[in-house]
Design an enzyme around this catalytic site. Sequence first.
Site, mmCIF file in Angstrom:
data_model
loop_
_atom_site.group_PDB
_atom_site.id
_atom_site.type_symbol
_atom_site.label_atom_id
_atom_site.label_comp_id
_atom_site.label_asym_id
_atom_site.label_seq_id
_atom_site.Cartn_x
_atom_site.Cartn_y
_atom_site.Cartn_z
ATOM 1 N N GLY A 166 76.898 107.227 -61.045
ATOM 2 C CA GLY A 166 77.528 108.463 -61.530
ATOM 3 C C GLY A 166 77.475 109.503 -60.419
ATOM 4 O O GLY A 166 77.368 109.168 -59.241
ATOM 5 N N ARG A 167 77.525 110.761 -60.830
ATOM 6 C CA ARG A 167 77.557 111.854 -59.832
ATOM 7 C C ARG A 167 76.354 111.787 -58.891
ATOM 8 O O ARG A 167 76.490 111.864 -57.672
ATOM 9 C CB ARG A 167 77.554 113.206 -60.561
ATOM 10 C CG ARG A 167 78.869 113.561 -61.214
ATOM 11 C CD ARG A 167 78.724 114.851 -61.999
ATOM 12 N NE ARG A 167 77.974 114.606 -63.214
ATOM 13 C CZ ARG A 167 78.505 114.553 -64.435
ATOM 14 N NH1 ARG A 167 79.784 114.766 -64.597
ATOM 15 N NH2 ARG A 167 77.744 114.312 -65.482
ATOM 16 N N ILE A 168 75.148 111.658 -59.472
ATOM 17 C CA ILE A 168 73.937 111.705 -58.635
ATOM 18 C C ILE A 168 73.808 110.413 -57.827
ATOM 19 O O ILE A 168 73.461 110.441 -56.641
ATOM 20 C CB ILE A 168 72.688 112.004 -59.494
ATOM 21 C CG1 ILE A 168 72.847 113.389 -60.152
ATOM 22 C CG2 ILE A 168 71.415 111.967 -58.635
ATOM 23 C CD1 ILE A 168 71.802 113.750 -61.187
ATOM 24 N N ARG A 249 65.242 109.385 -65.831
ATOM 25 C CA ARG A 249 64.413 109.622 -67.015
ATOM 26 C C ARG A 249 63.302 108.572 -67.045
ATOM 27 O O ARG A 249 63.550 107.385 -66.768
ATOM 28 C CB ARG A 249 65.231 109.515 -68.307
ATOM 29 C CG ARG A 249 66.105 110.719 -68.598
ATOM 30 C CD ARG A 249 65.278 111.985 -68.910
ATOM 31 N NE ARG A 249 66.109 113.126 -69.244
ATOM 32 C CZ ARG A 249 66.513 114.062 -68.366
ATOM 33 N NH1 ARG A 249 66.149 114.004 -67.105
ATOM 34 N NH2 ARG A 249 67.254 115.085 -68.783
ATOM 35 N N GLU A 278 55.915 113.365 -70.623
ATOM 36 C CA GLU A 278 55.777 114.500 -69.705
ATOM 37 C C GLU A 278 55.167 115.668 -70.464
ATOM 38 O O GLU A 278 55.599 115.930 -71.592
ATOM 39 C CB GLU A 278 57.143 114.891 -69.140
ATOM 40 C CG GLU A 278 57.715 113.812 -68.220
ATOM 41 C CD GLU A 278 59.066 114.170 -67.615
ATOM 42 O OE1 GLU A 278 59.500 115.324 -67.746
ATOM 43 O OE2 GLU A 278 59.685 113.287 -67.006
ATOM 44 N N HIS A 297 58.817 116.278 -62.380
ATOM 45 C CA HIS A 297 60.210 116.485 -62.814
ATOM 46 C C HIS A 297 60.848 117.670 -62.053
ATOM 47 O O HIS A 297 61.218 118.672 -62.659
ATOM 48 C CB HIS A 297 60.274 116.704 -64.337
ATOM 49 C CG HIS A 297 61.618 116.322 -64.918
ATOM 50 N ND1 HIS A 297 61.766 115.754 -66.164
ATOM 51 C CD2 HIS A 297 62.884 116.438 -64.432
ATOM 52 C CE1 HIS A 297 63.050 115.539 -66.398
ATOM 53 N NE2 HIS A 297 63.739 115.952 -65.369
HETATM 54 C C1 DGY Z 1 68.401 117.430 -66.123
HETATM 55 O O1 DGY Z 1 69.139 118.388 -65.906
HETATM 56 O O2 DGY Z 1 68.641 116.603 -67.005
HETATM 57 C C2 DGY Z 1 67.208 117.256 -65.235
HETATM 58 O O3 DGY Z 1 66.364 116.275 -65.642
HETATM 59 C C3 DGY Z 1 66.484 118.578 -65.031
HETATM 60 O O4 DGY Z 1 67.287 119.343 -64.247
#
Ligand code: DGY
Length: 338
Positions: A166-168, A249, A278, A297
Amino acid sequence: MCQSRIGLQLKPKVYVSRIIPEPGMSLLYENCDVTLHAERDIPPSRAEMLSKSKDVEGVLVLLTERVDREFLDNASRLKVVSTFSVGLDHIDMVYATKKGIIVTHTPDVLTEATADFTFALLLASARRVAEGDRFVRSGQWNKPWSPYLLVGYDVHNSTLGIVGMGRIGKAVARRGLGFGMRVIYFDRKGPNAELEKDMGIHYCDFDTLLRTSDVVSVHLPLDEKSRHRFGDREFSMMKQSAVFVNASRGAIVDSFALYSALKRGKIFSAGLDVFEQEPLDQQSPLLSLENVVLAPHLGSASIQARSKMSGLAATNLIDALNGKMPKALANKEVLSRT
Ligand code: DGY
């Protein structure tokens, strides 16, 4: 919706579950009648969440708040949920959509910051940066230079396997190419010929990616298909020299399986920004390992990204409450219900 009253605007009532950075708070105060959980670092209790959102039309929440059926039913006037996150796994999207509630999020504005942080974890885990820091601080650096001290693996010339393009994922792929890595990827949607041509990267099936990558970096959204996608089987397929990075995640990984792979040297190291629980439990066995870099995170935690997230989350909420199409609508299907 805002209603006109002799030239005055009745501002829509909203509940905001945490003080967010500027410009978000100013935008919210200018445009809405805000009830705020006035803490920067502590989320509201469930009881507060339920009582404060009972009569509001909009809520702005963080990923720490559970927006489930109970919440959505309790907030009987709710029209919009805006989350200060790109991830949506804390929201019951199906139920919100069924109820005609608009959900918005903060994609794009955090992509590059999260990819930067992913790469920081990747470099730190492959080249043992955090171990080196602990070594110096704890006074263990008491011998002259040695060819064997804290030796890691090359990043350049290695193979980066991205799970979730995806984007990331794409932004991490670009960084990998910049570092002279060969990039392969797996995506649930299958291969993307145009992307492969543009970037010079290659699709492969999940198992081949696990077997052939020197670095495996996870960029999946959390849902029922991705929960515990990485367990004993997956770690046992990776190279013994593999570096595993997760900034998506925590629940995508079976944390005990990862711990045991790291402990038994089935993989070389890991860089983790996210955890099943978390904050990470202080009793977590991961804390006893040297070959894991742990972060709380921080993927999107740059001043610039957080400020953009805040502006987008606030604008999404205000626009949707005013009947405008929000910039980052997460449940497009809701449009056919309203
Ligand atoms: C998100 O935006 O989902 C990240 O985990 C925190 O920026």
